[in-house]
Design an enzyme around this catalytic site. Structure first.
Site, PDB file in Angstrom:
ATOM      1  N   ARG A   1      -1.056  14.561  13.786  1.00 29.68           N
ATOM      2  CA  ARG A   1      -0.186  14.157  12.680  1.00 29.68           C
ATOM      3  C   ARG A   1       0.135  15.386  11.838  1.00 29.68           C
ATOM      4  O   ARG A   1      -0.767  16.121  11.430  1.00 29.68           O
ATOM      5  CB  ARG A   1      -0.908  13.097  11.848  1.00 29.68           C
ATOM      6  CG  ARG A   1      -0.016  12.203  11.041  1.00 29.68           C
ATOM      7  CD  ARG A   1      -0.783  11.059  10.427  1.00 29.68           C
ATOM      8  NE  ARG A   1      -1.905  11.503   9.619  1.00 29.68           N
ATOM      9  CZ  ARG A   1      -2.499  10.751   8.694  1.00 29.68           C
ATOM     10  NH1 ARG A   1      -2.078   9.528   8.477  1.00 29.68           N
ATOM     11  NH2 ARG A   1      -3.513  11.222   8.002  1.00 29.68           N
TER      12      ARG A   1
ATOM     13  N   TYR B   1      -4.735  11.470  -3.936  1.00 28.83           N
ATOM     14  CA  TYR B   1      -5.183  12.779  -3.446  1.00 28.83           C
ATOM     15  C   TYR B   1      -4.318  13.303  -2.306  1.00 28.83           C
ATOM     16  O   TYR B   1      -4.581  14.375  -1.775  1.00 28.83           O
ATOM     17  CB  TYR B   1      -6.645  12.725  -2.991  1.00 28.83           C
ATOM     18  CG  TYR B   1      -7.044  11.509  -2.201  1.00 28.83           C
ATOM     19  CD1 TYR B   1      -6.734  11.387  -0.857  1.00 28.83           C
ATOM     20  CD2 TYR B   1      -7.740  10.472  -2.812  1.00 28.83           C
ATOM     21  CE1 TYR B   1      -7.090  10.267  -0.133  1.00 28.83           C
ATOM     22  CE2 TYR B   1      -8.108   9.347  -2.101  1.00 28.83           C
ATOM     23  CZ  TYR B   1      -7.786   9.253  -0.759  1.00 28.83           C
ATOM     24  OH  TYR B   1      -8.143   8.130  -0.043  1.00 28.83           O
ATOM     25  N   LYS B   2      -3.269  12.579  -1.933  1.00 31.37           N
ATOM     26  CA  LYS B   2      -2.355  13.059  -0.894  1.00 31.37           C
ATOM     27  C   LYS B   2      -1.201  13.808  -1.558  1.00 31.37           C
ATOM     28  O   LYS B   2      -1.350  14.957  -1.949  1.00 31.37           O
ATOM     29  CB  LYS B   2      -1.867  11.886  -0.042  1.00 31.37           C
ATOM     30  CG  LYS B   2      -2.993  11.095   0.638  1.00 31.37           C
ATOM     31  CD  LYS B   2      -2.440   9.968   1.477  1.00 31.37           C
ATOM     32  CE  LYS B   2      -3.516   9.013   1.958  1.00 31.37           C
ATOM     33  NZ  LYS B   2      -4.504   9.632   2.832  1.00 31.37           N
TER      34      LYS B   2
ATOM     35  N   ASP C   1       0.874  -1.166   0.000  1.00 26.70           N
ATOM     36  CA  ASP C   1       0.000   0.000   0.000  1.00 26.70           C
ATOM     37  C   ASP C   1       0.920   1.228   0.000  1.00 26.70           C
ATOM     38  O   ASP C   1       1.678   1.444   0.955  1.00 26.70           O
ATOM     39  CB  ASP C   1      -0.891  -0.022   1.242  1.00 26.70           C
ATOM     40  CG  ASP C   1      -1.827   1.173   1.326  1.00 26.70           C
ATOM     41  OD1 ASP C   1      -1.514   2.228   0.752  1.00 26.70           O
ATOM     42  OD2 ASP C   1      -2.875   1.070   1.996  1.00 26.70           O
TER      43      ASP C   1
END
Length: 410
Positions: A385, A236-237, A211
C-alpha cells in the site's frame, strides 16, 4: 487524413515537484531531508511530525504542565476536546460547531456510537457492514450484535473497489438499525459516495455511521451537507497527531438529545466536579465524552489542522489526485510488466489518497524495502500500500519508492 496524435511523455518527478504549488509546505515537516529514508510512503498509517509540533510540545511541558500544573485544567485544558473538535469540523469535516469532540481511541468511540445508535432503535435488529471493512469496525459490530442478540448483515464489496449503492441496497431494509461503512476503504483506497449512500440508508429508516480514518485530512468531507448521523476518525494518519493520538467523534446535533452512549465516565456527566450520585449526561457533544481527556495526545494535530487550513482542502485534494495518478502511471510502466497488478480504482473520483499494488512476493519484499529506508506498508494477502500524504509527500519520493519495488521484483 488526420495525423495520429503522438502520446505525450510523462513528466519527470523533478518537473512535477518544481510545478507543485504545495511543495513549500513539505519543508515544515521534520525529517523530510533525511536521506536514510529516501521514500516515506506510509502517511496513511502514520503521518510525519511537523516542526511546529516539536516546539508546541516543548512549550507545553515547560510552560503549561510545568508552569501552571493542576491550574491548567481550569484555565484551558478541559475545553480542548471541544475546541479542537470545532477546528476539525470547520477545516476538514464540513461540520458546524458543537458536533465534534476529541476523546478516546477509534475503537472506543466506535463502540460508544454503535451501541448508542442501536439502542435508539430497539425494534430494528440488524447492523449492516461490509466484509472488507477494517477489522476493528467488523469486530466491534460483531461484538455488539452478539451482546444484544442482533444480527449482522454483510455487504459484499469488490477486492479492488468498495461499497456501491446497489450492493448496499441489497441488504438494507426495515430491520436495519445502523449501517457502518468506511469513507475510504483501508485496502483498495476506494472512495465511497457519502451523500448517496447516506441518503439510501435514511430511506430505509436507519442511521448511518462513517469511519473517516483513511479520508480525513486528504479528501474533502461535508458531514452536515450529506446529512450524516455519526462519524469517527483517527488523527495520526493525514492529521499528523502522532502515534496513538486520540480519535474524534461527530454526532449530528439532531441526535444529541436522543442518543445515550454507554460508557458513563465522569467527564461526560452534567456536573463533573459535583461528584454526586447517579449519572446525568451532559448536554450536547460533551455527553459523548467519558474519562479524562488525553491532552498531550491532542496537541500535535492542532498544527496540522492549521496547515491544512492554510493550504486549503481543495488544493490538498488536487495534490492527492496528482500523486496517485502519477503513482498509477509508474505502476503501469514499471511494475505491471514484471507481474504486479493494481488493486485500486483507476477513476480518480473513486479513489482516496492511497493505492494498493499486489504481487505474491510483496510480503518478503516489504521487509527488505524497509531496511533500505523505502517505507510503504503491506496488507495481506499480497498488497503493498502506497499512502501519499499530500502536504508531505513529494513526486520524487513516489518515483524512488516504485523504482525500489521494481528493483526488488527484478
Amino acid at each position: 487524413m488526420e495525423k495520429a496524435q503522438t502520446a505525450q511523455p510523462m513528466a519527470t518527478s523533478l518537473e512535477l515537484d518544481a510545478a507543485d504549488p504545495l511543495a513549500p509546505f513539505r519543508d515544515r515537516f521534520a525529517g523530510v531531508g533525511d536521506m536514510t529514508i529516501p521514500a516515506y510512503l506510509d502517511g496513511n498509517s502514520l503521518g510525519r511530525p511537523l516542526k511546529a509540533s516539536l516546539q508546541r510540545m516543548q512549550s507545553f511541558i515547560q510552560d503549561q504542565w510545568g508552569g501552571r500544573l493542576i491550574r491548567g485544567w481550569d484555565e484551558s485544558w478541559l475545553a480542548l476536546p471541544e475546541q479542537i473538535g470545532n477546528e476539525l469540523g470547520k477545516t476538514v469535516l464540513g461540520a458546524a460547531d458543537g458536533q465534534t469532540i476529541v476523546a478516546d481511541s477509534t475503537s472506543v468511540l466506535l463502540y460508544k456510537l454503535v451501541r448508542a445508535a442501536v439502542a435508539a432503535r430497539p425494534e430494528r435488529r440488524e447492523i449492516v457492514i461490509d466484509r472488507d471493512n477494517f477489522p476493528t469496525d467488523r469486530f466491534i459490530v460483531e461484538g455488539i450484535a452478539s451482546e444484544l442478540g442482533m444480527s449482522v448483515r454483510w455487504v459484499e464489496a469488490g477486492f479492488d473497489g468498495g461499497v456501491t449503492a446497489s450492493a448496499l441496497g441489497a441488504v438494507v431494509g426495515s430491520r436495519t438499525s445502523l449501517v457502518v461503512l468506511s469513507h475510504v476503504a483501508y485496502r483498495s483506497g476506494h472512495l465511497a459516495d457519502m451523500e448517496q449512500l447516506t441518503a439510501l440508508v435514511h430511506q430505509a429508516g436507519a442511521l448511518m455511521l462513517w469511519d473517516l480514518c483513511h479520508s480525513v485530512g486528504a479528501v474533502p468531507i461535508d458531514l452536515d451537507a450529506c446529512g450524516v448521523d455519526l462519524a469517527v476518525g483517527c488523527t495520526y494518519k493525514y492529521l499528523n497527531g502522532g502515534p496513538g493520538a486520540p480519535a474524534f467523534a461527530y454526532v449530528n446535533d439532531k441526535h444529541h438529545d436522543l442518543l445515550r452512549q454507554p460508557i458513563h465516565g465522569w467527564l461526560g456527566s452534567q456536573d463533573p466536579f459535583g461528584m454526586g450520585e447517579g449519572y446525568v449526561p451532559a448536554s450536547g457533544i460533551r455527553g459523548f465524552a467519558s474519562g479524562t481527556p488525553p491532552i498531550m495526545g491532542m496537541l500535535c494535530m492542532q498544527d496540522m489542522i492549521e496547515l491544512i487550513g492554510l493550504a486549503g482542502m481543495e488544493a490538498v485534494r488536487e495534490k492527492s489526485i496528482r500523486l496517485t495518478e502519477y503513482a498509477i502511471a509508474l505502476v503501469d510502466e514499471r511494475l505491471t510488466p514484471i507481474g504486479a497488478s493494481l488493486s485500486s480504482p483507476r477513476d480518480q473520483q473513486l479513489r482516496g489518497s492511497h493505492i494498493t499494488v499486489d504481487h505474491p512476493s510483496f510480503e518478503a519484499i516489504t521487509a527488505r524495502l524497509w531496511k533500505q529506508g523505502i517505507i510503504p506498508d503491506f496488507r495481506k494477502p499480497t498488497g503493498i500500500r502506497l499512502g501519499l500524504s499530500p502536504l508531505s509527500t513529494s513526486f520524487t519520493e513516489v518515483e524512488r519508492g516504485i523504482d525500489a519495488i521494481a528493483a526488488q521484483l527484478a
